[in-house]
Scaffold this motif. Structure first.
Motif, PDB file in Angstrom:
ATOM      1  N   LEU A 188       0.826  -1.209   0.000  1.00 28.00           N
ATOM      2  CA  LEU A 188       0.000   0.000   0.000  1.00 28.00           C
ATOM      3  C   LEU A 188       0.859   1.257   0.000  1.00 28.00           C
ATOM      4  CD1 LEU A 188      -2.867  -0.959   2.464  1.00 28.00           C
ATOM      5  CD2 LEU A 188      -2.719  -1.265   0.000  1.00 28.00           C
ATOM      6  N   PHE A 189       1.915   1.255   0.808  1.00 29.24           N
ATOM      7  CA  PHE A 189       2.784   2.433   0.851  1.00 29.24           C
ATOM      8  C   PHE A 189       3.501   2.638  -0.483  1.00 29.24           C
ATOM      9  CE2 PHE A 189       2.636   1.815   5.546  1.00 29.24           C
ATOM     10  CZ  PHE A 189       2.174   3.074   5.857  1.00 29.24           C
ATOM     11  N   ILE A 190       4.069   1.559  -1.011  1.00 24.15           N
ATOM     12  CA  ILE A 190       4.842   1.689  -2.252  1.00 24.15           C
ATOM     13  C   ILE A 190       3.936   2.113  -3.413  1.00 24.15           C
ATOM     14  CG2 ILE A 190       6.216   0.408  -3.934  1.00 24.15           C
ATOM     15  CD1 ILE A 190       7.190  -1.303  -1.527  1.00 24.15           C
TER      16      ILE A 190
ATOM     17  N   GLY B 108       1.260   3.867  -3.219  1.00 20.53           N
ATOM     18  CA  GLY B 108       0.943   5.275  -3.024  1.00 20.53           C
ATOM     19  C   GLY B 108       2.063   6.179  -3.516  1.00 20.53           C
ATOM     20  N   ILE B 109       3.304   5.827  -3.150  1.00 22.39           N
ATOM     21  CA  ILE B 109       4.457   6.642  -3.558  1.00 22.39           C
ATOM     22  C   ILE B 109       4.585   6.657  -5.085  1.00 22.39           C
ATOM     23  CG2 ILE B 109       6.970   6.810  -3.459  1.00 22.39           C
ATOM     24  CD1 ILE B 109       6.771   5.650  -0.593  1.00 22.39           C
TER      25      ILE B 109
ATOM     26  N   LEU C 199       2.258   6.188  -7.348  1.00 23.76           N
ATOM     27  CA  LEU C 199       1.163   6.897  -8.004  1.00 23.76           C
ATOM     28  C   LEU C 199       1.298   8.411  -7.885  1.00 23.76           C
ATOM     29  CD1 LEU C 199      -2.251   5.138  -7.645  1.00 23.76           C
ATOM     30  CD2 LEU C 199      -0.801   5.478  -9.621  1.00 23.76           C
ATOM     31  N   ALA C 200       2.016   8.862  -6.844  1.00 24.34           N
ATOM     32  CA  ALA C 200       2.205  10.298  -6.685  1.00 24.34           C
ATOM     33  C   ALA C 200       3.003  10.856  -7.857  1.00 24.34           C
ATOM     34  CB  ALA C 200       2.922  10.580  -5.367  1.00 24.34           C
ATOM     35  N   PHE C 201       3.826  10.019  -8.466  1.00 29.32           N
ATOM     36  CA  PHE C 201       4.645  10.485  -9.582  1.00 29.32           C
ATOM     37  C   PHE C 201       4.013  10.216 -10.933  1.00 29.32           C
ATOM     38  CE2 PHE C 201       7.638   9.987  -6.082  1.00 29.32           C
ATOM     39  CZ  PHE C 201       8.185  11.262  -6.089  1.00 29.32           C
ATOM     40  N   LEU C 202       3.172   9.186 -11.002  1.00 31.40           N
ATOM     41  CA  LEU C 202       2.543   8.855 -12.277  1.00 31.40           C
ATOM     42  C   LEU C 202       1.182   9.535 -12.367  1.00 31.40           C
ATOM     43  CD1 LEU C 202       3.477   5.097 -12.465  1.00 31.40           C
ATOM     44  CD2 LEU C 202       4.242   6.865 -14.038  1.00 31.40           C
ATOM     45  N   THR C 203       1.194  10.819 -12.650  1.00 28.83           N
ATOM     46  CA  THR C 203      -0.068  11.550 -12.797  1.00 28.83           C
ATOM     47  C   THR C 203      -0.626  11.283 -14.199  1.00 28.83           C
ATOM     48  OG1 THR C 203       1.131  13.443 -13.634  1.00 28.83           O
ATOM     49  CG2 THR C 203       0.724  13.382 -11.276  1.00 28.83           C
ATOM     50  N   PRO C 204      -1.923  11.541 -14.406  1.00 32.95           N
ATOM     51  CA  PRO C 204      -2.497  11.367 -15.750  1.00 32.95           C
ATOM     52  C   PRO C 204      -1.684  12.084 -16.819  1.00 32.95           C
ATOM     53  CG  PRO C 204      -4.243  11.764 -14.175  1.00 32.95           C
ATOM     54  CD  PRO C 204      -2.943  11.870 -13.414  1.00 32.95           C
TER      55      PRO C 204
ATOM     56  N   LEU D 281     -10.684   3.195  -9.130  1.00 32.80           N
ATOM     57  CA  LEU D 281      -9.930   4.378  -9.551  1.00 32.80           C
ATOM     58  C   LEU D 281      -9.357   4.167 -10.950  1.00 32.80           C
ATOM     59  CD1 LEU D 281      -7.717   5.551  -6.545  1.00 32.80           C
ATOM     60  CD2 LEU D 281      -9.686   6.676  -7.569  1.00 32.80           C
TER      61      LEU D 281
END
Lengths: 180, 160
Positions: free
Chosen positions: B48-50, B52-53, B55-60, B92
């Protein structure tokens, strides 16, 4: 015993620290990461409990002979269809399917059926299909489903053919040893 | 989601039936459920943590730059890779895919992305290896990765 239990949590703790570091270095990205993590965490808390309760009940109440008859080595087409159906009726992310696969092994489910079950759980889940249908349209969702069903079964048999008998047996023995 | 409630309903109903029939067995079942869960909990949490991290960089925006309609085969490969390393909750993922399509991603690329997203799990590989062994886990993911290109091709052919 107690110590080894805590040691297992070092990895998630490190990942949590990495998230904390990201929050300090790049607050917007960190907040987004925290948001996604929290969201997935809620999803896990919501979706996972009934899966594991059903898993426990299956383990205790359904005798091995029954599972072997319906999904074991001689179960034929019925076994494949059952595996497809059970996997598709599932809810929750794929990582929830692996513990179920372990119980299936203990109950003598045929290896290819187990792989079909995992394939179905990963990609032909009914709730997800409905979601896909509304978000991406019938052309996209139906095409994917129709390619996936034979694909899942085909891949299960290809994977089985690339394994030796002993390798499969070893996996089953390992799952059985976990039981204690 | 409705299906989650169906699962709760089924689990609750069977649990009550089990209790009525045999208290001891029910207790054993719940204990097994808890053990199976606790056994895998550390990995779940790390995932879950990884996720999240990542996805913070892979924006649409970032993703559509990789997999636009003009991105061709490299775009399909990129989409398949992005789908493989990310772990996005289903409800999502599809809105995201729809958004990407609207922002100019090609149907073939999105087909590859959705397919590997669901079938291939790089982040969850350690959990998979724990249950299925290294060889089976790696082979399953590789086969699913290759198969996703076929899915992508057919989707691109049907949808466009």
């Amino acid at each position: 015993m107690k110590k080894t239990r805590l040691v297992r949590y070092i990895f998630p703790l490190a990942a949590a620290l990495a998230l904390g570091a990201l929050l300090l270095i790049d607050p917007p990205a960190g907040r987004k990461a925290a948001q996604v993590t929290l969201f997935s965490f809620k999803e896990m808390l919501l979706v996972i409990p009934p899966i594991f309760v059903l898993l426990g009940l299956l383990d205790v109440w359904v005798p091995r002979e029954k599972m072997v008859r319906f999904m074991g080595d001689k179960s034929g087409l019925l076994g494949i269809l059952l595996a497809l159906f059970i996997g598709s009726a599932a809810a929750g992310p794929l990582y929830g399917a692996f513990p179920v696969a372990a119980v299936f092994m203990r109950k003598g489910v045929k290896f290819t059926n187990l792989l079909v079950f995992l394939g179905a759980w990963s990609t032909t889940k009914i709730p997800m299909f409905l979601f896909e249908l509304s978000a991406l349209g019938a052309g996209f969702a139906l095409t994917r489903l129709l390619v996936n069903i034979p694909g899942i079964i085909g891949m299960a048999y290809i994977l089985r053919l690339s394994l030796r008998e002993e390798e499969v047996n070893e996996l089953y023995a390992r799952a059985a040893a976990e039981e204690r | 989601m409705i299906f989650t409630y169906v699962f709760y309903g089924a689990a609750g109903l069977l649990l009550v039936l089990s209790l009525l029939k045999d208290r001891k067995k029910t207790k054993a079942a719940l204990l097994k459920a808890w053990k199976a869960f606790e056994n895998i909990l550390p990995q779940f949490l790390a995932i879950l943590f990884i996720a999240g991290i990542l996805l913070a960089f892979l924006t649409p925006d970032t993703i559509s730059r990789f997999i636009g309609r003009e991105s061709g085969w490299w775009g399909v490969v990129g989409a398949a890779l992005v789908g493989s390393v990310t772990l996005i909750p289903g409800f999502l993922a599809f809105p995201l895919a729809a958004l990407l399509l609207k922002n100019g991603a090609g149907a073939t690329q999105i087909g590859a992305f959705v397919s590997t997203l669901m079938m291939v799990g790089v982040i969850t590989l350690p959990v998979e290896i724990k249950y299925l062994g290294r060889k089976v886990a790696l082979l399953r993911n590789l086969l699913a990765f290759a198969f996703s290109f076929l899915v992508a091709l057919v989707i691109g052919w049907v949808v466009s």
